[in-house]
Design a protein around this motif. Structure first.
Motif, PDB file in Angstrom:
ATOM      1  N   UNK A  43       0.844  -1.196   0.000  1.00 35.75           N
ATOM      2  CA  UNK A  43       0.000   0.000   0.000  1.00 35.75           C
ATOM      3  C   UNK A  43       0.878   1.244   0.000  1.00 35.75           C
ATOM      4  N   UNK A  44       0.467   2.212  -0.775  1.00 39.89           N
ATOM      5  CA  UNK A  44       1.178   3.487  -0.842  1.00 39.89           C
ATOM      6  C   UNK A  44       0.160   4.613  -0.811  1.00 39.89           C
ATOM      7  N   UNK A  45       0.376   5.575   0.076  1.00 34.80           N
ATOM      8  CA  UNK A  45      -0.552   6.695   0.270  1.00 34.80           C
ATOM      9  C   UNK A  45      -1.960   6.205   0.571  1.00 34.80           C
ATOM     10  N   UNK A  46      -2.069   5.096   1.322  1.00 32.23           N
ATOM     11  CA  UNK A  46      -3.356   4.572   1.747  1.00 32.23           C
ATOM     12  C   UNK A  46      -4.099   3.733   0.721  1.00 32.23           C
ATOM     13  N   UNK A  47      -3.537   3.538  -0.471  1.00 34.68           N
ATOM     14  CA  UNK A  47      -4.197   2.763  -1.523  1.00 34.68           C
ATOM     15  C   UNK A  47      -3.327   1.577  -1.936  1.00 34.68           C
ATOM     16  N   UNK A  48      -3.996   0.503  -2.358  1.00 34.12           N
ATOM     17  CA  UNK A  48      -3.270  -0.652  -2.848  1.00 34.12           C
ATOM     18  C   UNK A  48      -2.462  -0.256  -4.075  1.00 34.12           C
ATOM     19  N   UNK A  49      -1.171  -0.471  -4.006  1.00 33.09           N
ATOM     20  CA  UNK A  49      -0.262  -0.090  -5.090  1.00 33.09           C
ATOM     21  C   UNK A  49       0.104  -1.302  -5.949  1.00 33.09           C
ATOM     22  N   UNK A  50       0.484  -2.403  -5.279  1.00 31.83           N
ATOM     23  CA  UNK A  50       0.829  -3.643  -5.970  1.00 31.83           C
ATOM     24  C   UNK A  50       0.481  -4.826  -5.070  1.00 31.83           C
TER      25      UNK A  50
END
Length: 58
Positions: free
Chosen positions: A18-25
């Motif tokens: 997660x990056x910045x609160x959102x699933x990134x990968x």
């Protein structure tokens, strides 16, 4: 990850990044190395990200 028994053929890790609160990968790493051998899940994660993981047997 390390396989400590011959009860299964391999081990794995399912991960979410997660990056910045959102699933990134997201993805999986699986190892079929010999019992007692360490395997590596070599992914390039951002230092400011959060990583969640769970192990599984194959």
């Amino acid at each position: 990850m390390r396989r400590d028994t011959s009860s299964y053929s391999g081990v794995g890790v399912e991960w979410e990044n997660y990056r910045n609160g959102s699933l990134y990968r997201h993805g999986q790493c699986v190892s079929y190395l010999a019992v007692g051998t360490w395997g590596v899940c070599n992914k390039d994660y951002y230092e400011d990200s959060v990583l969640y993981w769970s192990p599984f047997a194959v």
